[in-house]
Scaffold this active site. Structure first.
Site, mmCIF file in Angstrom:
data_model
loop_
_atom_site.group_PDB
_atom_site.id
_atom_site.type_symbol
_atom_site.label_atom_id
_atom_site.label_comp_id
_atom_site.label_asym_id
_atom_site.label_seq_id
_atom_site.Cartn_x
_atom_site.Cartn_y
_atom_site.Cartn_z
ATOM 1 N N LYS A 194 -6.201 -11.829 1.630
ATOM 2 C CA LYS A 194 -4.994 -12.136 2.385
ATOM 3 C C LYS A 194 -5.235 -11.739 3.825
ATOM 4 O O LYS A 194 -5.503 -10.578 4.124
ATOM 5 C CB LYS A 194 -3.817 -11.344 1.799
ATOM 6 N N LYS A 247 -5.006 -16.678 0.665
ATOM 7 C CA LYS A 247 -3.843 -16.881 1.515
ATOM 8 C C LYS A 247 -4.138 -16.571 2.964
ATOM 9 O O LYS A 247 -4.737 -15.519 3.203
ATOM 10 C CB LYS A 247 -2.754 -15.956 0.968
HETATM 11 C C1 PBG Z 1 4.585 -9.729 1.516
HETATM 12 C C2 PBG Z 1 4.239 -11.160 1.625
HETATM 13 C C3 PBG Z 1 4.175 -11.970 2.774
HETATM 14 C C4 PBG Z 1 3.938 -13.268 2.328
HETATM 15 C C5 PBG Z 1 3.830 -13.214 0.940
HETATM 16 N N1 PBG Z 1 4.004 -11.900 0.527
HETATM 17 C C6 PBG Z 1 4.424 -11.646 4.191
HETATM 18 C C7 PBG Z 1 3.491 -10.793 4.932
HETATM 19 O O1 PBG Z 1 2.462 -10.346 4.441
HETATM 20 O O2 PBG Z 1 3.850 -10.497 6.071
HETATM 21 C C8 PBG Z 1 3.840 -14.492 3.196
HETATM 22 C C9 PBG Z 1 4.138 -15.777 2.519
HETATM 23 C C10 PBG Z 1 4.436 -16.909 3.417
HETATM 24 O O3 PBG Z 1 4.251 -16.846 4.648
HETATM 25 O O4 PBG Z 1 4.891 -17.934 2.896
HETATM 26 N N2 PBG Z 1 3.604 -8.818 1.861
#
Ligand code: PBG
Length: 322
Positions: A194, A247
Site C-alpha cells: 500500500k 493499492k
Molecule cells: C485506511 C484506508 C485508506 C484507504 C483504504 N483504507 C485511506 C488511507 O490510507 O489514507 C483508501 C481507499 C481509497 O482511497 O479508496 N487506512
C-alpha cells in the site's frame, strides 16, 4: 492481425482477459443513524450509509452477482486510541451482524477493513506518541489494538479481515489473536503493498479519516519502490496472510504484474477513490465515454494480474456486464 478483429463474435473468441461481476468487491461506508444515505461530494454515486441502507445495498450487490463487500466505518465519536474500532457494538460490528442476518450475505464475501484511522481523533492508522522530534506512530503498541480490532470484526461476522494500516508485524499479530479466539477459519487479506498515495484523497472525505497533522509516509510505502513492495508481500505471506491486496491499482499496474509473477496466492487490487473520482470528473465533463472507460479500467487491472478488484464501479460495471 486484423482477420481476428473482424466481428464482435471473433473478438470475443480470442479475448484474453475477462471481468466478471463476481471478481468485483464493492466498498461501503457505514455511518450511524437510520435511513441515512449521505452523498460524498468528491465521489459521485458513493454514499455514507446507515446499517439499514447498507443491508439494502448488500441485497442489490448480491442480485448483481458481485463477489463481496468491503466495509469501512464512521463511528459516532473518535478518541485518541481509536476504541470505536474494536467496540463490540461499533458501527462496522453492527453492520456485520445485520448483514449476516440477511439472505444477501450467503452470496457475498463480507470483508472488514482493519485500521484505526477512521476511529482516532488524530486520524493516524496507529498509536501516536510524543518523541524528542515531535511525534511518531508507535509500531508495536499499535499491533495489539489492530489485532483486537480484527478479532472483534471476525466475531461480529466478517468472512475476511483486511488490515490496511501498514504497521510492521500486523499480520502475525492478527493471526495470533484470531487463532486465540477460536477464529482459525477467518482468512487475512493483507494490504501488503500500500503506497502513500495522493489518490486516497476523496476516500478521506468519505471515511472522515484524514490525518489531523503530518502524513502517512512513515508507514505507507514510497510510490517509487517496486522491490520494497515485493519485500512487503514476502513478509506478509511469511506472517500468515492468505491473500494480498495491492493499492492503488491503475498507477501501479507494474507492481501488480510483478506480484503476480512472484506469488501464487490470490491477489486483489484496489482501484482507489482518486482513480474513481478522476474518471467520474471526466465523465461529467463529457470527456470520456463512461461505460467504455469503466470497463477498460477494470480490464487493465485484471490483465496486470489481479484476481479480484475492489472498486467503487462494482455495481455500474456489473450492470454493464450483465
Ligand atoms: C485506511 C484506508 C485508506 C484507504 C483504504 N483504507 C485511506 C488511507 O490510507 O489514507 C483508501 C481507499 C481509497 O482511497 O479508496 N487506512
Amino acid at each position: 492481425m486484423r482477420r481476428l478483429r473482424r466481428s464482435e463474435a471473433m473478438r470475443a473468441l480470442v479475448r484474453e482477459t475477462s471481468v466478471e461481476p463476481g471478481d468485483l468487491i464493492y466498498p461501503l461506508f457505514i455511518c450511524p443513524g437510520e435511513g441515512v444515505r449521505r452523498a460524498i461530494g468528491s465521489m459521485p454515486g458513493v454514499f455514507n450509509l446507515s446499517v439499514d441502507e447498507a443491508v439494502r445495498e448488500a441485497e442489490e450487490a448480491a442480485q448483481l452477482g458481485l463477489g463481496g463487500l468491503l466495509l469501512f466505518g464512521l463511528p459516532e465519536a473518535k478518541d485518541e486510541q481509536g476504541t470505536g474500532a474494536w467496540d463490540e457494538s461499533g458501527i462496522v460490528q453492527q453492520a456485520l451482524r445485520a448483514l449476516k442476518n440477511s439472505a444477501a450475505s450467503k452470496k457475498l464475501v463480507l470483508i472488514a477493513d482493519v485500521c484505526l484511522c477512521e476511529y482516532t481523533s488524530h486520524g493516524h492508522c496507529g498509536k501516536v506518541i510524543e518523541t524528542a522530534d515531535g511525534w511518531t506512530v508507535d509500531n508495536d503498541p499499535s499491533l495489539a489494538l489492530l489485532a483486537r480490532t480484527a478479532a472483534s470484526l471476525a466475531k461480529a461476522g466478517a468472512d475476511v479481515v483486511a488490515p490496511s494500516d501498514m504497521m510492521d508485524g500486523r499480520v502475525a499479530a492478527i493471526r495470533l489473536a484470531l487463532d486465540k479466539d477460536g477464529l482459525n477459519d477467518t482468512p487475512i487479506l493483507s494490504y501488503a503493498s500500500k503506497f502513500a498515495s495522493a489518490f486516497y484523497g476523496p476516500f478521506r472525505e468519505a471515511a472522515d479519516s484524514a490525518p489531523q497533522f503530518g502524513d502517512r509516509k512513515t508507514y505507507q510505502m514510497d510510490g517509487a519502490n517496486l522491490r520494497e513492495a515485493m519485500r512487503e508481500i514476502d513478509l506478509d505471506l511469511e506472517e500468515g496472510a492468505d491473500m494480498i491486496l495491492m493499492k492503488p491499482a491503475m498507477p501501479y499496474l507494474d507492481v501488480i504484474l510483478a506480484a503476480r509473477e512472484r506469488v501464487d496466492v490470490p491477489i486483489g487490487a484496489y482501484q482507489v477513490s482518486g482513480e474513481y473520482s478522476m474518471l467520474q470528473a471526466a465523465f461529467e465533463k463529457g470527456w470520456l465515454d463512461r461505460d467504455r472507460a469503466t470497463l477498460e479500467s477494470l480490464t487493465s487491472i485484471r490483465r496486470a494480474g489481479a484476481d479480484f478488484i475492489v472498486t467503487y464501479f462494482a455495481k455500474d460495471a456489473a450492470k454493464l456486464l450483465g
